[in-house]
Motif scaffolding. Structure first.
Motif: not given
Length: 146
Positions: A39, A42-43, A104, A107, A111
């Motif tokens: 994550e 991903s963020q 992901l 996610h 995000q």
């Protein structure tokens, strides 16, 4: 994670003859989770995509982000961004396993939306038809490992 982003006037994705996502002006984001991604990547990628200044300002210079212009994002999973092309037949062994890839991908989409961008999606793992009108054209490759 890897992403190929394209500044678009419009884009859509169709699965089995049904439009699953479409946007007007904004970004088409093709995204791929790689083995070992979390994550955290991903963020970071979502923040980079939403803040990247690739839209024209009043003087015609690329100086505004998708947030600045109120654009949307069409996020489409594309494991082929993991292609290894040493030979003539690409290999995809560095892509994340499907369960991790889907987690992901979802996610990442969440995000991007959390940053304030309207998000439309493709369908993870489906055979998709993607249509776009590339604006510019502007196409940029991002890799969290680079």
């Amino acid at each position: 994670m890897r992403a190929l982003i394209q500044r678009v006037s419009s884009a859509s994705v169709t699965v089995d003859g049904n439009v699953t996502g479409e946007i007007g002006p904004g970004l088409l984001v093709l995204v791929c989770a790689m083995q070992g991604d979390t994550e955290k990547q991903s963020q970071w990628l979502a923040q980079k995509v939403t803040k990247l200044r690739i839209f024209r300002d009043e003087e015609g210079r690329m100086n505004r982000s998708v947030l600045d212009v109120g654009g949307a994002a069409l996020v489409v999973s594309q494991f082929t961004l993991a292609a290894e092309t040493r030979g003539n037949r690409p290999g995809f062994s560095t892509a994340a396993a499907p369960d991790d890839g889907k987690r992901l991908y979802e996610h990442f989409s969440a995000q991007v939306a959390a940053q304030g961008v309207a998000v439309a999606n493709g369908v993870f793992g489906a055979d998709m038809k993607v249509a776009l009108v590339n604006d510019g054209p502007v196409t940029i490759w991002l890799d969290t490992e680079a």
